[in-house]
Design a protein around this motif. Structure first.
Motif, PDB file in Angstrom:
ATOM      1  N   LEU A   1       0.815  -1.215   0.000  1.00 30.48           N
ATOM      2  CA  LEU A   1       0.000   0.000   0.000  1.00 30.48           C
ATOM      3  C   LEU A   1       0.848   1.264   0.000  1.00 30.48           C
ATOM      4  O   LEU A   1       0.422   2.304  -0.515  1.00 30.48           O
ATOM      5  CB  LEU A   1      -0.942  -0.004   1.209  1.00 30.48           C
ATOM      6  CG  LEU A   1      -2.034  -1.072   1.201  1.00 30.48           C
ATOM      7  CD1 LEU A   1      -2.892  -0.961   2.455  1.00 30.48           C
ATOM      8  CD2 LEU A   1      -2.903  -0.974  -0.040  1.00 30.48           C
ATOM      9  N   ALA A   2       2.025   1.193   0.578  1.00 29.99           N
ATOM     10  CA  ALA A   2       2.914   2.356   0.570  1.00 29.99           C
ATOM     11  C   ALA A   2       3.482   2.625  -0.818  1.00 29.99           C
ATOM     12  O   ALA A   2       3.746   3.773  -1.177  1.00 29.99           O
ATOM     13  CB  ALA A   2       4.055   2.151   1.567  1.00 29.99           C
ATOM     14  N   GLU A   3       3.655   1.553  -1.608  1.00 28.71           N
ATOM     15  CA  GLU A   3       4.315   1.686  -2.901  1.00 28.71           C
ATOM     16  C   GLU A   3       3.358   1.779  -4.085  1.00 28.71           C
ATOM     17  O   GLU A   3       3.711   2.316  -5.136  1.00 28.71           O
ATOM     18  CB  GLU A   3       5.256   0.491  -3.120  1.00 28.71           C
ATOM     19  CG  GLU A   3       6.422   0.430  -2.143  1.00 28.71           C
ATOM     20  CD  GLU A   3       7.446   1.507  -2.411  1.00 28.71           C
ATOM     21  OE1 GLU A   3       7.543   1.963  -3.562  1.00 28.71           O
ATOM     22  OE2 GLU A   3       8.156   1.896  -1.464  1.00 28.71           O
ATOM     23  N   VAL A   4       2.163   1.228  -3.937  1.00 29.51           N
ATOM     24  CA  VAL A   4       1.211   1.196  -5.058  1.00 29.51           C
ATOM     25  C   VAL A   4       0.116   2.224  -4.793  1.00 29.51           C
ATOM     26  O   VAL A   4      -0.619   2.114  -3.808  1.00 29.51           O
ATOM     27  CB  VAL A   4       0.610  -0.214  -5.224  1.00 29.51           C
ATOM     28  CG1 VAL A   4      -0.382  -0.239  -6.383  1.00 29.51           C
ATOM     29  CG2 VAL A   4       1.717  -1.237  -5.440  1.00 29.51           C
ATOM     30  N   PRO A   5      -0.026   3.233  -5.639  1.00 28.95           N
ATOM     31  CA  PRO A   5      -0.967   4.327  -5.365  1.00 28.95           C
ATOM     32  C   PRO A   5      -2.414   3.967  -5.683  1.00 28.95           C
ATOM     33  O   PRO A   5      -2.699   3.041  -6.452  1.00 28.95           O
ATOM     34  CB  PRO A   5      -0.480   5.433  -6.310  1.00 28.95           C
ATOM     35  CG  PRO A   5       0.098   4.686  -7.475  1.00 28.95           C
ATOM     36  CD  PRO A   5       0.732   3.449  -6.876  1.00 28.95           C
ATOM     37  N   ASN A   6      -3.304   4.711  -5.064  1.00 27.22           N
ATOM     38  CA  ASN A   6      -4.728   4.721  -5.435  1.00 27.22           C
ATOM     39  C   ASN A   6      -5.478   3.432  -5.133  1.00 27.22           C
ATOM     40  O   ASN A   6      -6.536   3.189  -5.722  1.00 27.22           O
ATOM     41  CB  ASN A   6      -4.891   5.029  -6.943  1.00 27.22           C
ATOM     42  CG  ASN A   6      -4.154   6.272  -7.379  1.00 27.22           C
ATOM     43  OD1 ASN A   6      -4.071   7.245  -6.626  1.00 27.22           O
ATOM     44  ND2 ASN A   6      -3.591   6.253  -8.583  1.00 27.22           N
ATOM     45  N   VAL A   7      -4.971   2.598  -4.229  1.00 27.28           N
ATOM     46  CA  VAL A   7      -5.680   1.348  -3.923  1.00 27.28           C
ATOM     47  C   VAL A   7      -6.850   1.670  -2.995  1.00 27.28           C
ATOM     48  O   VAL A   7      -6.663   2.061  -1.848  1.00 27.28           O
ATOM     49  CB  VAL A   7      -4.752   0.303  -3.274  1.00 27.28           C
ATOM     50  CG1 VAL A   7      -5.538  -0.972  -2.950  1.00 27.28           C
ATOM     51  CG2 VAL A   7      -3.579  -0.015  -4.200  1.00 27.28           C
ATOM     52  N   GLN A   8      -8.046   1.500  -3.507  1.00 27.53           N
ATOM     53  CA  GLN A   8      -9.246   1.859  -2.754  1.00 27.53           C
ATOM     54  C   GLN A   8      -9.727   0.757  -1.821  1.00 27.53           C
ATOM     55  O   GLN A   8     -10.355   1.032  -0.797  1.00 27.53           O
ATOM     56  CB  GLN A   8     -10.372   2.235  -3.734  1.00 27.53           C
ATOM     57  CG  GLN A   8     -10.069   3.509  -4.515  1.00 27.53           C
ATOM     58  CD  GLN A   8     -11.020   3.706  -5.675  1.00 27.53           C
ATOM     59  OE1 GLN A   8     -10.781   3.231  -6.786  1.00 27.53           O
ATOM     60  NE2 GLN A   8     -12.123   4.381  -5.424  1.00 27.53           N
ATOM     61  N   GLU A   9      -9.432  -0.501  -2.182  1.00 22.29           N
ATOM     62  CA  GLU A   9      -9.938  -1.621  -1.380  1.00 22.29           C
ATOM     63  C   GLU A   9      -9.021  -2.822  -1.540  1.00 22.29           C
ATOM     64  O   GLU A   9      -8.517  -3.088  -2.631  1.00 22.29           O
ATOM     65  CB  GLU A   9     -11.351  -1.986  -1.845  1.00 22.29           C
ATOM     66  CG  GLU A   9     -11.971  -3.201  -1.162  1.00 22.29           C
ATOM     67  CD  GLU A   9     -13.327  -3.534  -1.762  1.00 22.29           C
ATOM     68  OE1 GLU A   9     -14.260  -2.726  -1.560  1.00 22.29           O
ATOM     69  OE2 GLU A   9     -13.447  -4.573  -2.440  1.00 22.29           O
TER      70      GLU A   9
END
Length: 259
Positions: free
Chosen positions: A218-226
């Motif tokens: 989650l720190a490295e991959v942007p825009n993860v909503q769920e």
């Protein structure tokens, strides 16, 4: 690059509760009770993946979970292969969605004999069949997410079909984690998530994510909503308890410092 606080919703996949129940028959452990515990601990949704062979979650379970998620005012995410034909005990994904109108439907190209989902859609091959199903699901007011591999080149096709989101299949990242060198896979996930965002697609993620590897993802991959997490979460809960484990995941998904 500057960082900012962000929150990713946690949807708990309760399939493994049903696997344990089905191994003996009867009603224990109770899927609805387990889902209730997850939601009471703060999870923002419940995910289920009913399969035609009824190996875990059944259509009857899904009906019961609709009422529970409505009670908590959270989302139910139903996953499945829209091409798998109905059979005794399984009405088919589309018929189930027509009846229940879940908040989100995640279309997954799994076959009957797959142990678990392990790849995303080939849009060049599948888009003609997928497009009318996406339209129908949206007509039922379901958000539509399509299961994709990192590096997928068919995101514009997903947009053209009317999909709302894609779910990144995170198995390759999780497989690279134990070796201590997941950066190559993270780069591909980051690129795919950025491309999806540029095209107006929301981004979900799931498969083999755990307390150990989720934070970095989650720190490295942007825009993860769920994120939808089941196997690892239920496994960890055997040692630490379901409520405690859900809260630990929420600590990870809340206020992560994002790039």
């Amino acid at each position: 690059m500057a960082t900012e606080s962000a929150t990713t919703a946690l949807s708990v996949n309760v399939n493994k509760i049903a696997v344990l129940r089905n191994s003996r028959g009867g009603i224990e452990p109770d899927v609805v009770r387990a889902a209730h515990t997850c939601l009471a601990a703060g999870a923002q949704g419940i995910t289920v993946h009913p399969r035609p062979d009824r190996r875990h979650i059944t259509a009857e379970d899904v009906v019961a979970l609709v009422g529970l998620t409505a009670q908590f005012q959270v989302e139910l995410n139903i996953e499945g292969n829209p091409f798998a034909p109905p059979r005794v005990g399984y009405p088919g994904l589309m018929d189930l969605c027509a009846q229940l109108r879940p908040a989100q439907v995640t279309l997954v190209p799994d076959s009957d004999d797959q142990l678990t989902s392990d790849h995303g859609f080939d849009f060049e091959r599948d888009s003609v069949r997928l497009a009318p199903l996406v339209r129908q699901l949206k007509a039922w007011d379901c958000r539509v997410s399509l299961f994709v591999d990192a590096g997928c080149t068919g995101l514009p096709t997903a947009v053209a079909m009317g999909a709302d989101r894609v779910e990144l299949y995170t198995g390759p990242y999780a497989a690279a984690w134990p070796a201590g060198d997941p950066q190559d896979t993270l780069g591909l996930f980051r690129e795919t998530a950025l491309r999806a965002g540029q095209l107006g697609l929301g981004v979900n993620a799931g498969h083999d994510l755990s307390q150990d590897n989720l934070g970095l993802f989650l720190a490295e991959v942007p825009n993860v909503q769920e994120v939808s997490i089941g196997h690892a979460l239920i496994s960890e809960a055997l040692y630490d308890g379901l409520e405690t484990t859900v809260r630990r995941y929420l600590d990870i998904t809340t206020d992560i410092r994002r790039r």
